[in-house]
Design a protein around this motif. Structure first.
Motif: not given
Length: 304
Positions: A194-202, A226-231, A174-179, A205-211
């Motif tokens: 899904a469990a890494m949604s917040g980490y990926a957005l921070k 909240q991620a867009l706003n940096g909260n 994931l880290d390599q892909a985001l880089k 990552s551009d989007g999350i795909v959670p079942s």
């Protein structure tokens, strides 16, 4: 996260609501999609959570039609076209595009072990003929093949390949892909873990795909906002809450068992029935009764 790319945000891998005769429950599709639209959430139909590997071509067309009837012009519509037969995959891409899907999504075939060279040829062939933008879907748990990031980087410059949805549970990957792609306006990274949604957005990552977004789209919409706003404190709190809700139907269950349980949760929410496609089967009566009680308690607590 990109400003000018439309393939971002919360994209829920939608269940496929079924009647008892296995036909698509079009009324339930409408309820599920309308619930997404209330929170600016997009549907990804005929994916893993949608039991796509077990659906017939006609069922998939009925699912696309029912979704387009509700969501066209209101959300980007992502339609899965995965198959072990390339001509069938190409046929689905054209059919679903003609019906109104905006993007098609494909994983690699899952029966024969393939080499990286074969994967590259397959991806290029499909990208060359797809009538709409194509997103590739890496899900090693079901295909048995992990698309190398180096290969995906080469493919990412194809004008018809819009991004990668990656569900592989590998933080280093994931880290390599985001880089590689966090600053690429023309190529998106969507996290299917899904469990890494917040980490990926921070981390880009551009989007999350959670079942779990099938029955809690509002929580993921809030997490993304909240991620867009940096909260990030609020993001972490929402991440923990959604993780608990995901565990409700996933913990100690196989993928197939979790999909049957997910439909029970959605039934409790008044969204769809519990029918699933073989080789997945409904929960037995006693197990379902106990699970419904657990689900009701968990859902009630999440709304406090």
């Amino acid at each position: 996260m990109k400003n000018n790319n439309p393939y971002k945000g919360v994209i829920v891998p939608m269940v496929s609501p079924l009647n008892d005769d296995f036909s698509i429950d079009q009324a339930a599709v409408g309820r599920v999609v309308e619930n997404f639209l209330k929170y600016d959430v997009a549907p990804f139909i005929a994916g893993t959570t949608g039991e796509a590997s077990s659906l017939s071509f006609q069922q998939k067309k009925d699912l696309v039609k029912a979704t387009v009837n509700v969501a066209k012009g209101k959300a980007v519509i992502y339609a899965g076209i995965a198959s072990n037969c390339l001509p069938d995959t190409i046929e689905m891409a054209h059919a679903f595009a003609d019906m109104g899907a905006d993007v098609v999504v494909a994983n690699l075939p899952s029966y024969y072990p393939i080499t990286h060279a074969q994967a590259a040829k397959y991806c290029l062939k499909l990208a060359d003929v797809s009538p709409v933008p194509l997103i590739f879907y890496n899900i090693t748990a079901t295909t048995g093949y992990s698309i190398p990031l180096e290969l995906m980087e080469k493919l990412s410059y194809h004008p018809n390949i819009a991004g990668l949805k990656d569900s592989e549970r590998d933080e280093e990957r994931l880290d390599q892909a985001l880089k590689l792609w966090k600053d690429r306006e023309d190529f998106v990274h969507l996290i299917g873990w899904a469990a890494m949604s917040g980490y990926a957005l921070k981390n880009g990552s551009d989007g999350i795909v959670p079942s779990t977004g099938n029955f809690t789209p509002e929580l993921y919409a809030d997490l993304y906002k909240q991620a867009l706003n940096g909260n990030w404190q609020q993001v972490e709190e929402l991440q923990q809450l959604t993780n608990r809700l995901g565990a409700l139907y996933q913990k100690d269950r196989t993928l197939a068992e979790s999909l049957a349980a997910l439909k029970v949760v959605m039934n409790e929410c008044g969204l769809c029935g519990t029918q699933v496609m073989p080789p997945i089967y409904r929960m037995d009566e006693l197990s379902e009764e106990a699970f419904r009680s657990e689900a009701n308690s968990c859902l009630s607590n999440s709304r406090l």
